[in-house]
Design an enzyme around this catalytic site. Structure first.
Site, PDB file in Angstrom:
ATOM      1  N   ARG A 206       6.423   0.127  -3.278  1.00 25.39           N
ATOM      2  CA  ARG A 206       6.134  -0.427  -4.614  1.00 25.39           C
ATOM      3  C   ARG A 206       7.215  -0.026  -5.612  1.00 25.39           C
ATOM      4  O   ARG A 206       7.619  -0.826  -6.455  1.00 25.39           O
ATOM      5  CB  ARG A 206       4.758   0.034  -5.115  1.00 25.39           C
ATOM      6  CG  ARG A 206       3.596  -0.609  -4.392  1.00 25.39           C
ATOM      7  CD  ARG A 206       2.269  -0.328  -5.082  1.00 25.39           C
ATOM      8  NE  ARG A 206       2.014   1.082  -5.315  1.00 25.39           N
ATOM      9  CZ  ARG A 206       1.366   1.889  -4.475  1.00 25.39           C
ATOM     10  NH1 ARG A 206       0.911   1.425  -3.323  1.00 25.39           N
ATOM     11  NH2 ARG A 206       1.165   3.155  -4.785  1.00 25.39           N
TER      12      ARG A 206
ATOM     13  N   ASN B 254       0.809  -1.217   0.000  1.00 28.62           N
ATOM     14  CA  ASN B 254       0.000   0.000   0.000  1.00 28.62           C
ATOM     15  C   ASN B 254       0.844   1.269   0.000  1.00 28.62           C
ATOM     16  O   ASN B 254       0.306   2.371  -0.022  1.00 28.62           O
ATOM     17  CB  ASN B 254      -0.935   0.014   1.212  1.00 28.62           C
ATOM     18  CG  ASN B 254      -1.959  -1.085   1.138  1.00 28.62           C
ATOM     19  OD1 ASN B 254      -2.490  -1.377   0.067  1.00 28.62           O
ATOM     20  ND2 ASN B 254      -2.227  -1.725   2.255  1.00 28.62           N
ATOM     21  N   CYS B 255       2.152   1.123   0.018  1.00 29.71           N
ATOM     22  CA  CYS B 255       3.077   2.258   0.069  1.00 29.71           C
ATOM     23  C   CYS B 255       3.715   2.461  -1.298  1.00 29.71           C
ATOM     24  O   CYS B 255       4.334   1.546  -1.845  1.00 29.71           O
ATOM     25  CB  CYS B 255       4.147   1.990   1.122  1.00 29.71           C
ATOM     26  SG  CYS B 255       5.540   3.133   1.068  1.00 29.71           S
ATOM     27  N   GLY B 256       3.592   3.656  -1.857  1.00 29.75           N
ATOM     28  CA  GLY B 256       4.161   3.951  -3.164  1.00 29.75           C
ATOM     29  C   GLY B 256       5.672   3.803  -3.192  1.00 29.75           C
ATOM     30  O   GLY B 256       6.236   3.278  -4.159  1.00 29.75           O
TER      31      GLY B 256
END
Length: 137
Positions: free
Chosen positions: A15, A10-12
């Site tokens: 990712r 859920n963390c850019g």
């Protein structure tokens, strides 16, 4: 090439680091640390490898930080580690481990400091930002 990433999908930034690792032709071991938190020995080992104190790795912008009053200086290292083990959301991410070192990869391009191979082609992050290969001098 063994690479491990402590990842939050859920963390850019997390990712982007995962995508950068794959861009380098590496399939890492992915540990979704919110679902499979590190045990105490692993967390202490990561902290030691990064030369971090527990407070250095603590996320301060999440609800458990305020709810537990972790901004108070009375919290010692052992107490902060216990809090992170109980509430893994308090652990900052992504953490990458390679044979070259262990690093909190914020911003994502800092992974290149410990990457087992060099970036040879530009990498485009989710937000369109570009990480360029280093130039030879």
């Amino acid at each position: 090439m063994n690479v491990t990433i402590y990842h939050n999908p859920n963390c850019g930034t997390s990712r982007n680091v995962l995508a950068l690792i794959r861009h380098l032709g590496i399939e890492p071991q992915i540990i979704e640390y919110l679902q499979t938190p590190p045990d105490e020995a692993t967390l202490r080992g990561l902290l030691h490898a990064m030369n971090f104190t527990p407070r250095d790795l603590l996320r301060t912008n999440v609800p458990p930080y305020a709810a537990l009053g972790l901004n108070e200086p009375a919290w010692d290292d052992d107490g902060l580690i216990t809090a992170m083990l109980r509430e893994p959301l308090l652990i900052n991410r992504p953490i990458a481990v390679t044979e070259k070192g262990t690093k909190l990869c914020r911003p994502s391009e800092t992974f290149l400091d410990i990457a087992p191979v060099s970036l040879r082609e530009p990498f485009i992050k989710e937000d369109g930002g570009v990480i360029e290969p280093p130039t030879a001098y």
